[in-house]
Scaffold this motif. Structure first.
Motif, short mmCIF file in Angstrom:
data_model
loop_
_atom_site.label_atom_id
_atom_site.label_comp_id
_atom_site.label_asym_id
_atom_site.label_seq_id
_atom_site.Cartn_x
_atom_site.Cartn_y
_atom_site.Cartn_z
N ILE A 69 -16.75 22.16 35.92
CA ILE A 69 -15.77 23.13 36.43
C ILE A 69 -16.44 24.08 37.40
N MET A 72 -16.94 22.52 40.79
CA MET A 72 -15.72 22.45 41.59
C MET A 72 -15.38 23.81 42.21
N THR A 73 -15.67 24.90 41.48
CA THR A 73 -15.34 26.23 42.02
C THR A 73 -16.39 26.69 43.03
N ARG A 76 -17.02 23.26 45.80
CA ARG A 76 -15.80 22.83 46.49
C ARG A 76 -14.91 24.00 46.90
N ALA A 83 -9.51 23.63 39.82
CA ALA A 83 -10.60 22.76 39.39
C ALA A 83 -10.26 22.06 38.07
#
Length: 639
Positions: A69, A72-73, A76, A83
């Protein structure tokens, strides 16, 4: 939407971390783990590792660390919920449904995203058309190339009160108003917010358009703001948004810095020059939420302000907001531009290298705070100097982290003492009968001199003064500490002299210290063997700077803290007494002042207690149990 820890653990367990990371970063197998050059900073030798078994990645170079997670934060740029949704879809898990009100709000936001993107497309098309000639001419004067114009999404809003409504007729006018594109004033027909302005989209961390900023093009319209932002909407919150953060985050992690400038055009000028890690607030002072966004990217954001008075005020507002939020390793840095220049002006005049030179030598938060407060007003009288000290201590009191507050207090008090009590002119030593001077300057060898170099009569006299001549433990300890560490006498003499008028007996003892120091200097600086160091009274051994085997630097630091406490105590006691005396004439004001002073007193007691805990820790390391009264001596002293 409620996501329980158990549900999140199940999501992490179902995801293969390396497969998520390999979509954007090339990994190589290294035993049971994976390795790569870190995607968060530039490096040639791989120090980034991924462990599917442990479920986290870690970089031994820059410290980046997290799970799927967090990847993704941070890498990305997704929000937490976005996420989670993307990973849940991959893992075949159903995200718990939100409550009906949250679902309606999410649906509303989704519709507004469509509205904002449609408006952005229309603005861009206008810039390319016949109506956009004036805006294109302005952009040409700024020297932005085609890539920069396209990258930042420049557009144009025509000078028409209803042009946007007509162009976006597929959306209800209610949505145009809710997105901040139209203004609805009671008693009048709604009209377009942005007219005859160069337009810039404001985007969230996922790159979605959530608002706009418009620069005026007609200089004759002096009654209109130069820059106009969207109002707060369900998508756009000025205090939680930083312009260009979605583009700047990745280059910032690679360079290890993020630069905060004052406006959109400064960000774009830096990006055009190759400095892509710049962001800007929305025309207001930095908020706590914006600071947290910056600290998610790097521990030491660089705040760049103009060199004029407005820039200095902006720097102080940022400092005031940041102090309560400071954490170990997490701070701010400041860069002051030459007067009259913004980043774009500086780059145009002196090139990118000039900006890089400034960015390579930013000023720390504490240095900036001291300089700003010192230069804020004249300091020609004792009252004005006392005002400076009060302002500095108010800033310290706002720091929530106790260790950082203690370090700021010590450093600022040292700077204040050096400023308020500059060294007196050095005069040749002459034996005196009361009166004389205190030697300072190069050539002192205080660190090598001991009480053994004093005449036996004066040595005995000073031992008696330090061990019993004072009326409380803290004063005894400070005097004995200066005898044990004579190298610290020049540093603290002026502060101690300021205490002399408050107590005749203490004044005599301070004079004896100064006499002793002058006799040591008169010896010519040639150390001689000492029969023995001063043995402090038993109660004083609770101070680390009076204990055998203490680390020398730590002992000197603790002695400095004790001196600052001794100097601060009379003023604090006098202020408390004055506030108490005012209760009959001004109960409300006196109560508020007493509450603030109570906070200061608690901080005072806490600092005494910290020194006691240091002593206890030292004794424990020596396998010698602390004395029974070690834990509560701070309370005894404060009382």
């Amino acid at each position: 939407m409620a996501l329980s820890p158990q549900w999140l653990d199940e999501l992490r367990a179902r995801i293969t971390l390396s497969s998520v990371i390999q979509r954007t970063t090339k990994l190589q197998r290294a035993g049971g783990e994976w390795k790569a050059c870190c995607p968060f900073h530039n490096e040639k030798t791989p120090s980034f590792t991924v462990s599917d078994q442990k479920g986290f990645y870690h970089c031994f170079g820059c410290g980046a660390h997290g799970d799927a997670i967090r990847w993704m934060t941070d890498q990305r740029g997704l929000s937490f919920m976005d996420a989670v949704k993307e990973l849940a879809a991959e893992a075949g898990m159903e995200v718990p449904a939100p409550d009906p009100r949250a679902a309606r709000a999410a649906e509303q936001r989704a519709g507004l995203h469509d509205v904002m993107q449609a408006a952005q497309d229309w603005f861009v098309a206008n810039l390319r058309g016949a109506d956009g000639a004036k805006a294109r001419d302005y952009l040409e004067t700024r020297g932005f190339d085609a890539h920069t114009l396209e990258r930042f999404g420049f557009g144009y809003a025509p000078d028409n009160r209803n042009a946007l409504k007509q162009a976006l007729s597929q959306f209800e006018e209610r949505m145009l108003i809710e997105g901040g594109l139209r203004i609805d004033v009671e008693g009048r027909d709604p009209y377009d917010r942005f007219r005859d302005r160069l337009m810039l989209p404001i985007q969230d961390t996922r790159g979605r358009v959530i608002g706009f900023g418009g620069r005026i093009l007609d200089k004759t319209k002096t009654d209109a703001p130069k820059y106009l932002n969207s109002p707060d909407t369900p998508l756009f919150d000025k205090g939680r948004t930083l312009f260009n953060l979605h583009r700047a985050a990745q280059p910032a992690r690679q360079s290890g810095r993020i630069v905060v400038v004052e406006g959109y055009m400064d960000v774009i000028a830096l990006a055009a020059a190759g400095i892509g890690e710049a962001v800007a607030p929305m025309g207001t002072a930095l908020t706590e939420r914006q600071l947290e966004l910056l600290w998610r990217v790097t521990d030491k954001p660089v705040l760049c302000f103009d060199g004029d008075a407005a820039g200095q005020r902006a720097a102080m507002r940022a400092i005031t907001r940041a102090l309560p939020l400071l954490q170990p390793g997490r701070t701010l840095q400041f860069l002051q531009l030459p007067p009259g220049l913004d980043p774009d002006d500086l780059i145009r005049r002196d090139g990118k290298q000039a900006m890089e030179r400034l960015l390579s030598e930013p000023q720390g938060l504490l240095d900036t705070l001291w300089r700003q407060e010192r230069d804020a007003s004249p300091l020609n009288s004792p009252e004005e100097k006392a005002g400076l000290k009060a302002r500095l201590m108010d800033h310290v009191d706002s720091i929530a982290h106790p260790d950082i507050a203690a370090l700021y207090r010590r450093e600022l008090l040292d700077r204040f003492s050096a400023f308020a009590f500059p060294p007196r002119e050095r005069k040749p030593f002459q034996p005196r009968q009361g009166g004389g001077t205190f030697p300072k300057g190069k050539g002192n060898r205080w660190g090598q001199l001991t009480i053994g170099q004093l005449s036996p009569e004066n040595a005995a006299r000073l031992k008696r003064a330090a061990s019993g001549g004072s009326r409380d433990l803290l004063t005894q300890a400070v005097l004995a500490g200066l005898l044990r560490h004579p190298g610290e006498i020049p540093r603290h003499a002026e502060a101690l002299l300021a205490l002399a008028p408050t107590d005749a007996k203490l004044a005599q003892e301070i004079e004896q210290l100064i006499d002793w120091a002058e006799e040591l200097e008169a010896n010519g600086g040639n150390p001689i063997s000492a029969p023995g160091n001063l043995a402090p009274p038993p109660d004083n051994t609770r101070f680390s700077f009076l204990m055998e085997g203490s680390d020398p630097q730590a002992a000197r630091d603790d002695l400095a803290e004790a001196v600052s406490l001794l100097v601060e105590r009379p003023a604090l006691e006098a202020a408390i007494a004055a506030a108490t005396a005012r209760f009959e004439t001004d109960p409300e004001g006196a109560f508020e002042e007493q509450q603030a002073l109570r906070k200061r007193k608690l901080a005072f007691e806490s600092r005494l207690g910290q020194m006691a805990r240091k002593r206890a820790s030292f004794v424990a390391q020596k396998d010698d149990p602390p004395s029974p009264d070690t834990a509560d001596w701070g309370e005894q002293e404060a009382g």
